[in-house]
Design a protein around this motif. Structure first.
Motif, PDB file in Angstrom:
ATOM      1  N   ASN B 184      -3.550   4.342  -2.172  1.00  0.00           N
ATOM      2  CA  ASN B 184      -2.148   4.723  -2.036  1.00  0.00           C
ATOM      3  C   ASN B 184      -2.107   6.128  -1.454  1.00  0.00           C
ATOM      4  OD1 ASN B 184       0.540   5.226  -2.242  1.00  0.00           O
ATOM      5  ND2 ASN B 184       0.692   4.873  -4.458  1.00  0.00           N
ATOM      6  N   MET B 185      -1.624   6.216  -0.257  1.00  0.00           N
ATOM      7  CA  MET B 185      -1.665   7.498   0.431  1.00  0.00           C
ATOM      8  C   MET B 185      -0.710   8.526  -0.189  1.00  0.00           C
ATOM      9  SD  MET B 185      -4.024   6.969   2.457  1.00  0.00           S
ATOM     10  CE  MET B 185      -4.010   8.475   3.408  1.00  0.00           C
ATOM     11  N   ASP B 186       0.289   8.037  -0.930  1.00  0.00           N
ATOM     12  CA  ASP B 186       1.201   8.988  -1.589  1.00  0.00           C
ATOM     13  C   ASP B 186       0.487   9.753  -2.703  1.00  0.00           C
ATOM     14  OD1 ASP B 186       3.905   6.590  -1.325  1.00  0.00           O
ATOM     15  OD2 ASP B 186       3.219   8.161   0.069  1.00  0.00           O
ATOM     16  N   ARG B 187      -0.547   9.130  -3.233  1.00  0.00           N
ATOM     17  CA  ARG B 187      -1.279   9.780  -4.329  1.00  0.00           C
ATOM     18  C   ARG B 187      -2.688  10.135  -3.877  1.00  0.00           C
ATOM     19  NH1 ARG B 187      -0.694   5.573  -9.086  1.00  0.00           N
ATOM     20  NH2 ARG B 187      -1.653   7.265 -10.274  1.00  0.00           N
ATOM     21  N   TYR B 188      -2.776  10.454  -2.631  1.00  0.00           N
ATOM     22  CA  TYR B 188      -4.090  10.677  -2.012  1.00  0.00           C
ATOM     23  C   TYR B 188      -4.839  11.819  -2.681  1.00  0.00           C
ATOM     24  CZ  TYR B 188      -7.563  11.229   1.689  1.00  0.00           C
ATOM     25  OH  TYR B 188      -8.733  11.308   2.383  1.00  0.00           O
ATOM     26  N   ASN B 189      -4.148  12.842  -3.073  1.00  0.00           N
ATOM     27  CA  ASN B 189      -4.808  14.039  -3.624  1.00  0.00           C
ATOM     28  C   ASN B 189      -5.186  13.902  -5.103  1.00  0.00           C
ATOM     29  OD1 ASN B 189      -4.630  15.379  -1.173  1.00  0.00           O
ATOM     30  ND2 ASN B 189      -2.532  16.074  -1.627  1.00  0.00           N
ATOM     31  N   GLU B 190      -4.712  12.839  -5.747  1.00  0.00           N
ATOM     32  CA  GLU B 190      -4.989  12.705  -7.170  1.00  0.00           C
ATOM     33  C   GLU B 190      -6.410  12.215  -7.423  1.00  0.00           C
ATOM     34  OE1 GLU B 190      -0.407  11.450  -8.321  1.00  0.00           O
ATOM     35  OE2 GLU B 190      -2.106  10.217  -8.951  1.00  0.00           O
ATOM     36  N   LYS B 191      -6.846  12.418  -8.645  1.00  0.00           N
ATOM     37  CA  LYS B 191      -8.178  11.962  -9.051  1.00  0.00           C
ATOM     38  C   LYS B 191      -8.082  10.528  -9.569  1.00  0.00           C
ATOM     39  CE  LYS B 191     -10.306  16.082  -8.777  1.00  0.00           C
ATOM     40  NZ  LYS B 191     -11.513  16.367  -7.995  1.00  0.00           N
TER      41      LYS B 191
END
Lengths: 205, 211
Positions: B184-191
């Motif tokens: 999911n690119m919207d949550r790309y930065n999450e772990k």
């Protein structure tokens, strides 16, 4: 400094509880007669009245700190304690029979009038009959008569001592007087009829 | 003169006759003697206070002993419970036969997940102290969704012969793409959480992603 004779009952009690014997002596002399007379009028026995008086002041020594001036005078407190002791003694010893038969227990009533011995005698008889009538009353009526009529305690103080309402005091006193009248009335009638019967007996003899 | 008046007069006469009566002097002497004796010996109220003090002290001591016993027993139960949990928790993955290990079996390791075995031991009384921990653990087990184990390129069945360990790690969400999983690119930065299957040689042999 105020002399101890002028101190109030509460002050003397405080001093007594602190260990002042003179304060106790003053308090005793000031209040012992009230307690003694109440006990005597309630039970008709000098021995019990003396015991009750002693027990009341011993109680005051032990538990004097429970006295609360806001709830009434010390005299009322002492009479309340005396009442409890008298009732206990009456229950224990079951002194329900008329008292005064024992010569040692006779309450000395002195109708001392040198003017008319016959009148004194009549008065003494009346007093004795009233005393016996009071003693024969049920306890709850007797204590009201003793306090209100004989000790001249106000209705309010009587209610405090007995732990009841003033209305109760009034109604009990009313009932007690009615009972006394009933008890005293037959005495006169019996005396009259008794004299008549003696007279007729002599005639028959 | 009616009866009421006669009665009143009679009562007043009786009161007047008894008005001068007083207790004998002997009573006063006894009262004062009792007062002196009370002062010399010990105050009765003080004795009573002492008695009350001792009763209160005895009650307090009994309460203290009771509380201590309860606390001691609770501590023992906690220790027993912890020991039981430690004993039941596997420290390593069971040995695997090198002939039978394959990709499906690696995925089957999921069923032997240690977290699933760390359930409350039998005959252990649950207290409020341990309930949050257990609840958290239970929630953890029940709510996690994991993928199958994905073998890493250098995995060989021989490496798992002597056992291994599963280690929970956190990876960048972009790592999902390396294993062909959608990101999911919207949550790309999450772990994202992952369990890595380590062999005895310390090498990672398989991985699964956990949500």
């Amino acid at each position: 400094m105020i002399p101890k004779n002028d101190l109030s009952d509460g002050d003397l009690l405080r001093l007594m509880l602190a260990g002042d014997e003179e304060a106790l002596a003053l308090l005793y002399r000031r209040r012992q007669a009230t307690v003694y007379r109440f006990a005597l009028q309630m039970c008709g026995s000098k021995t019990i009245a003396e015991d009750v008086t002693q027990e009341v002041f011993l109680f005051l020594m032990r538990e004097g700190h429970v006295f609360d001036p806001a709830r009434g005078a010390l005299s009322s407190f002492l009479l309340g304690v005396a009442r409890n002791h008298v009732l206990r003694r009456l229950r224990v010893e079951q002194l329900l029979a008329p008292l005064g038969d024992d010569p040692d227990e006779e309450v000395p009533l002195h109708a001392s009038s040198d003017d008319c011995p016959l009148e004194d005698l009549t008065r003494a008889e009346t007093i004795e009959s009233v005393r016996k009538a009071v003693l024969s009353l049920p306890t709850k009526y007797r204590e009201v008569v003793v306090l209100c009529e004989l000790q001249d305690v106000s209705y309010v103080e009587t209610a405090e001592i007995l732990g009841c309402a003033i209305g109760t005091v009034r109604s009990r006193l009313h009932r007690a007087r009615a009972l006394l009248l009933e008890k005293l009335r037959p005495v006169a009638e019996i005396e009259e009829t008794g004299a008549a019967s003696v007279k007729s007996a002599r005639c028959f003899a | 003169m009616n009866d009421e008046e006669m009665l009143t007069r009679g009562l007043k006469a009786l009161a007047a006759e008894m008005d001068q009566l007083e207790a004998p002097a002997d009573v006063e002497r006894k009262v004062l003697e009792a007062f002196r004796a009370r002062q010399v010996v010990r105050p009765i109220s003080a004795r009573r206070w002492n008695a009350r003090y001792w009763v209160a002290a005895a009650v307090a001591a009994m309460l203290l002993i009771a509380v201590s016993v309860v606390a001691y027993r609770l501590n023992r139960r906690v220790d027993d419970q912890r020991n039981a949990v430690k004993q039941e928790q596997p420290q390593s993955v069971p040995k695997v036969d090198d002939k039978t290990i394959n990709q499906e079996q690696v995925a089957g390791v999921q069923e032997q997940e240690p977290l699933a075995t760390v359930v409350r031991p039998k005959h252990v009384r649950h207290t409020n102290v341990h309930r949050p921990e257990n609840t958290q653990l239970a929630n953890h087990v029940n709510t996690e969704v994991a993928t199958d184990f994905i073998p890493l390129t250098y995995m060989t069945p021989v490496n798992l012969q002597d056992g291994g360990q599963i280690v929970r790690v956190e990876l960048p969400r972009s790592a999902l793409a390396n294993f062909g999983l959608p990101v999911n690119m919207d949550r790309y930065n999450e772990k994202v959480k992952a369990d890595v299957l380590l062999g005895v040689d310390g090498m990672a042999h398989a991985i699964r992603f956990v949500q």
